[in-house]
Write an enzyme that holds these catalytic residues in place. Sequence first.
Site, short mmCIF file in Angstrom:
data_model
loop_
_atom_site.label_atom_id
_atom_site.label_comp_id
_atom_site.label_asym_id
_atom_site.label_seq_id
_atom_site.Cartn_x
_atom_site.Cartn_y
_atom_site.Cartn_z
N HIS A 96 0.84 -1.19 0.00
CA HIS A 96 0.00 0.00 0.00
C HIS A 96 0.88 1.25 0.00
O HIS A 96 2.10 1.15 -0.03
CB HIS A 96 -0.92 0.00 1.23
CG HIS A 96 -0.18 -0.06 2.53
ND1 HIS A 96 0.05 -1.24 3.19
CD2 HIS A 96 0.42 0.91 3.28
CE1 HIS A 96 0.73 -0.99 4.30
NE2 HIS A 96 0.98 0.30 4.36
N ARG A 97 0.25 2.39 0.01
CA ARG A 97 0.91 3.67 0.23
C ARG A 97 0.05 4.46 1.19
O ARG A 97 -0.96 3.94 1.66
CB ARG A 97 1.18 4.41 -1.08
CG ARG A 97 -0.05 4.94 -1.79
CD ARG A 97 0.33 5.64 -3.07
NE ARG A 97 -0.07 6.94 -3.45
CZ ARG A 97 -0.33 8.04 -2.76
NH1 ARG A 97 -0.27 8.04 -1.49
NH2 ARG A 97 -0.66 9.16 -3.30
#
Length: 121
Positions: free
Chosen positions: A46-47
Amino acid sequence: MTYIIDLDTYSDERGDLTVIQKILPFEIKRIYYIYNNKNNLPRGGHRHHKTIQALICLNGNCTISTSNSGLTTDYTLNKPNKCLILNPEDWHTMHSFSENSILLVLASEYFNPDDYIHKQD
């Protein structure tokens, strides 16, 4: 953009002492660590909207794969005086954990599930 910083380390016959002081680009609000990944499954993927992270592999080694603006890079963390800085826009996956690895993560924000972005557009 992801980058590595060298942490100050002082060594003598008593061993090594590594210091994290006035070098991170954020105030630490959360600390966690990843260990006992017996099935060697990837973490992350993810970010973030806001969170900056500093990753240090305290024991063993692991690989951090990042992607930002079409550039994909793998970083192997295998020394406790190397610190990988992940900015919010950096997609990241932690993987290839060695046996007995310990990955320390220092984060700029408290946990907030709304800060996570799980799907690349």
